[in-house]
Write a protein that holds these residues in place. Structure first.
Motif, PDB file in Angstrom:
ATOM      1  N   UNK A 108      13.206  42.479  14.261  1.00  0.00           N
ATOM      2  CA  UNK A 108      12.758  41.105  14.040  1.00  0.00           C
ATOM      3  C   UNK A 108      13.309  40.169  15.113  1.00  0.00           C
ATOM      4  N   UNK A 109      14.547  40.396  15.502  1.00  0.00           N
ATOM      5  CA  UNK A 109      15.183  39.550  16.507  1.00  0.00           C
ATOM      6  C   UNK A 109      14.462  39.673  17.846  1.00  0.00           C
ATOM      7  N   UNK A 110      14.124  40.889  18.233  1.00  0.00           N
ATOM      8  CA  UNK A 110      13.404  41.084  19.498  1.00  0.00           C
ATOM      9  C   UNK A 110      12.025  40.428  19.437  1.00  0.00           C
ATOM     10  N   UNK A 111      11.334  40.598  18.320  1.00  0.00           N
ATOM     11  CA  UNK A 111      10.033  39.958  18.133  1.00  0.00           C
ATOM     12  C   UNK A 111      10.186  38.440  18.187  1.00  0.00           C
ATOM     13  N   UNK A 112      11.195  37.933  17.536  1.00  0.00           N
ATOM     14  CA  UNK A 112      11.450  36.490  17.486  1.00  0.00           C
ATOM     15  C   UNK A 112      11.642  35.909  18.886  1.00  0.00           C
ATOM     16  N   UNK A 113      12.419  36.593  19.714  1.00  0.00           N
ATOM     17  CA  UNK A 113      12.675  36.090  21.068  1.00  0.00           C
ATOM     18  C   UNK A 113      11.378  35.907  21.834  1.00  0.00           C
TER      19      UNK A 113
END
Length: 188
Positions: A129-134
């Protein structure tokens, strides 16, 4: 909004209580608080903000958000549940969190359910999710800039930020509503 990469770095999105951060021995409340304060210190908006307090933990216990502690000590499972509560409380009410975690608590107490693999799955999703969020945040910043460029409004940095803030809050609300709808399915 040329500072979007700086913002992403400043947010320090990898913060979380990882399984290897949790001691194998049971902890007293003050030690649990220290663990969370140390872990989430960089995410505080100001020096006076508290990450976790005795009152919060006591309220979670009174609200039966986690199974009872023994001898005033918190097990690894308690710390995992407190970590999940910490994350969930940003979007869900205490009543919804209780509903979400009731089944997990019951499994831990009655079925000898091991929380470690479940929590690790959560952490794995969090990383993705963090990678997608960035990437998504960069896209949203570009969208805000592009939308203002289509108008007759002078597109300055301030207006881009306001439009981006409104867009991000909208996305947050959409995700929260989806989560609340899923919570409602647990009531049956």
């Amino acid at each position: 909004m040329n500072q979007i990469n700086e913002l992403i770095n400043q947010l320090d999105l990898k913060q979380n209580v990882h399984l290897e951060d949790i001691p194998s021995i049971d902890l007293y409340m003050d030690q649990v608080i220290q663990l969370f304060e140390k872990t989430f210190e960089p995410s505080k908006r100001n020096e006076t903000e508290k990450i976790l307090t005795k009152t919060m933990i006591n309220n979670y216990a009174k609200g039966k958000l986690f199974f009872p502690v023994k001898n005033k000590k918190y097990s690894k499972e308690h710390i995992i549940l407190i970590s999940l509560i910490f994350q969930l409380k940003g979007a869900l009410s205490i009543g919804d969190i209780k509903l979400v975690l009731d089944g997990v608590n019951e499994k831990v107490v009655t079925e000898d359910f091991k929380l470690d693999p479940f929590y690790q799955s959560y952490l794995n999703l969090l990383d993705r999710n963090t990678e997608f969020y960035k990437e998504n945040l960069k896209d949203k910043a570009k969208d805000a800039k592009d939308e203002l460029a289509k108008t007759e409004i002078d597109s300055d940095d301030y207006l881009q930020k306001v439009l981006l803030i409104a867009s991000l809050v909208n996305m947050s609300n959409l995700y929260r509503k989806a989560a609340e709808s899923l919570v409602d399915t647990l009531k049956d």
